[in-house]
Design an enzyme around this catalytic site. Structure first.
Site, mmCIF file in Angstrom:
data_model
loop_
_atom_site.group_PDB
_atom_site.id
_atom_site.type_symbol
_atom_site.label_atom_id
_atom_site.label_comp_id
_atom_site.label_asym_id
_atom_site.label_seq_id
_atom_site.Cartn_x
_atom_site.Cartn_y
_atom_site.Cartn_z
ATOM 1 N N GLY A 46 -83.228 -34.744 -0.547
ATOM 2 C CA GLY A 46 -82.289 -33.758 -1.051
ATOM 3 C C GLY A 46 -82.257 -33.766 -2.569
ATOM 4 O O GLY A 46 -82.587 -34.768 -3.203
ATOM 5 N N GLN A 51 -78.922 -32.366 -10.942
ATOM 6 C CA GLN A 51 -79.885 -33.443 -11.199
ATOM 7 C C GLN A 51 -81.081 -32.993 -12.040
ATOM 8 O O GLN A 51 -81.798 -33.811 -12.601
ATOM 9 C CB GLN A 51 -80.413 -34.006 -9.869
ATOM 10 C CG GLN A 51 -79.363 -34.762 -9.075
ATOM 11 C CD GLN A 51 -79.953 -35.235 -7.755
ATOM 12 O OE1 GLN A 51 -79.949 -34.503 -6.777
ATOM 13 N NE2 GLN A 51 -80.468 -36.449 -7.747
ATOM 14 N N CYS A 91 -80.655 -42.248 -4.036
ATOM 15 C CA CYS A 91 -80.575 -41.022 -4.835
ATOM 16 C C CYS A 91 -81.735 -40.983 -5.810
ATOM 17 O O CYS A 91 -82.053 -42.001 -6.421
ATOM 18 C CB CYS A 91 -79.248 -41.016 -5.586
ATOM 19 S SG CYS A 91 -78.998 -39.576 -6.624
ATOM 20 N N LEU A 92 -82.341 -39.820 -5.955
ATOM 21 C CA LEU A 92 -83.460 -39.687 -6.904
ATOM 22 C C LEU A 92 -83.000 -39.967 -8.337
ATOM 23 O O LEU A 92 -83.819 -40.333 -9.179
ATOM 24 C CB LEU A 92 -84.069 -38.282 -6.821
ATOM 25 C CG LEU A 92 -84.820 -37.958 -5.521
ATOM 26 C CD1 LEU A 92 -85.323 -36.526 -5.560
ATOM 27 C CD2 LEU A 92 -85.973 -38.930 -5.289
ATOM 28 N N HIS A 133 -73.603 -35.804 0.093
ATOM 29 C CA HIS A 133 -74.124 -36.474 -1.110
ATOM 30 C C HIS A 133 -74.497 -35.432 -2.181
ATOM 31 O O HIS A 133 -74.115 -35.560 -3.348
ATOM 32 C CB HIS A 133 -75.334 -37.326 -0.703
ATOM 33 C CG HIS A 133 -76.064 -37.983 -1.832
ATOM 34 N ND1 HIS A 133 -76.173 -39.354 -1.948
ATOM 35 C CD2 HIS A 133 -76.744 -37.463 -2.886
ATOM 36 C CE1 HIS A 133 -76.882 -39.635 -3.048
ATOM 37 N NE2 HIS A 133 -77.248 -38.512 -3.622
ATOM 38 N N GLU A 134 -75.223 -34.410 -1.772
ATOM 39 C CA GLU A 134 -75.673 -33.386 -2.727
ATOM 40 C C GLU A 134 -74.499 -32.545 -3.236
ATOM 41 O O GLU A 134 -74.476 -32.152 -4.403
ATOM 42 C CB GLU A 134 -76.738 -32.470 -2.109
ATOM 43 C CG GLU A 134 -77.986 -33.156 -1.573
ATOM 44 C CD GLU A 134 -78.641 -34.113 -2.564
ATOM 45 O OE1 GLU A 134 -78.504 -33.915 -3.783
ATOM 46 O OE2 GLU A 134 -79.278 -35.079 -2.118
ATOM 47 N N HIS A 137 -72.901 -34.176 -6.113
ATOM 48 C CA HIS A 137 -73.629 -33.962 -7.377
ATOM 49 C C HIS A 137 -73.125 -32.704 -8.080
ATOM 50 O O HIS A 137 -73.019 -32.661 -9.300
ATOM 51 C CB HIS A 137 -75.135 -33.779 -7.114
ATOM 52 C CG HIS A 137 -75.898 -35.065 -6.995
ATOM 53 N ND1 HIS A 137 -75.937 -36.020 -7.991
ATOM 54 C CD2 HIS A 137 -76.690 -35.551 -6.007
ATOM 55 C CE1 HIS A 137 -76.714 -37.020 -7.615
ATOM 56 N NE2 HIS A 137 -77.175 -36.768 -6.402
HETATM 57 NI NI NI Z 1 -78.452 -37.936 -5.243
#
Ligand code: NI
Length: 167
Positions: A46, A51, A91-92, A133-134, A137
């Site tokens: 995701g 981000q 998380c990226l 989660h997204e 963000h």
């Molecule tokens: Ni993330």
């Protein structure tokens, strides 16, 4: 299409709050396509626009094994949630860190898709975790915010050390 740079914790730009997309036009579609490319390139499940330093309410997700089930949520809203469940998240923007977070087990989400059409989806398991989660963000929130201050501080130190090494 282009692979975008993913911001990493503790970059303050990750704290920006996303604005609603007013119209799903060609520009928004191109952002969605770039986000998918960026997510696949980084082997993520995701990615939220915040981000990649774009302050719009756009999320891309693919939790499938074969990486052939693209899901795009524009202006997502959770209308119902049921139960709670704890699972490990990564998380990226916080590479290499996996920690347990408690979230709603099942959610119902309303959003616009890449074509600008409204859809409603019911999600559970990894997909439900991923959407929540997204969506965090988009509010400038990270999964490490759910951890203890001590743990978060340790992760921050580790990330700063990594960035220093890359510089
Ligand atoms: Ni993330």
């Amino acid at each position: 299409m282009a692979v975008l740079t993913v911001l990493e914790f503790p970059d303050s730009k990750l704290r920006n709050v996303a604005k609603k997309v007013s119209a799903v036009d060609a520009k928004v579609k191109s952002i969605v396509d770039d986000m998918f490319e960026t997510m696949y390139e980084a082997h993520g499940v995701g990615l939220a626009a915040i981000q990649v330093d774009i302050q719009l309410q756009i999320i891309v997700i693919d939790v499938s094994e074969e990486k052939d089930q693209k899901l795009c949520f524009i202006n997502p809203e959770i209308t119902s949630e049921f139960g709670t469940e704890e699972s490990d998240e990564g998380c990226l923007s916080v590479p290499g860190i996996f920690e347990p977070v408690r979230r709603a087990e099942k959610i119902i989400v309303t959003a616009l898709n890449r074509e600008g059409d409204t859809f409603i989806t019911e999600a559970e398991g990894l997909l439900a975790v991923c959407i929540q989660h997204e969506m965090d963000h988009l509010k400038g929130k990270l999964f490490v915010d759910y951890l203890s201050p001590l743990k978060r501080q340790r992760i921050k130190k580790k990330m700063l050390k990594l960035h220093k090494r890359d510089a």
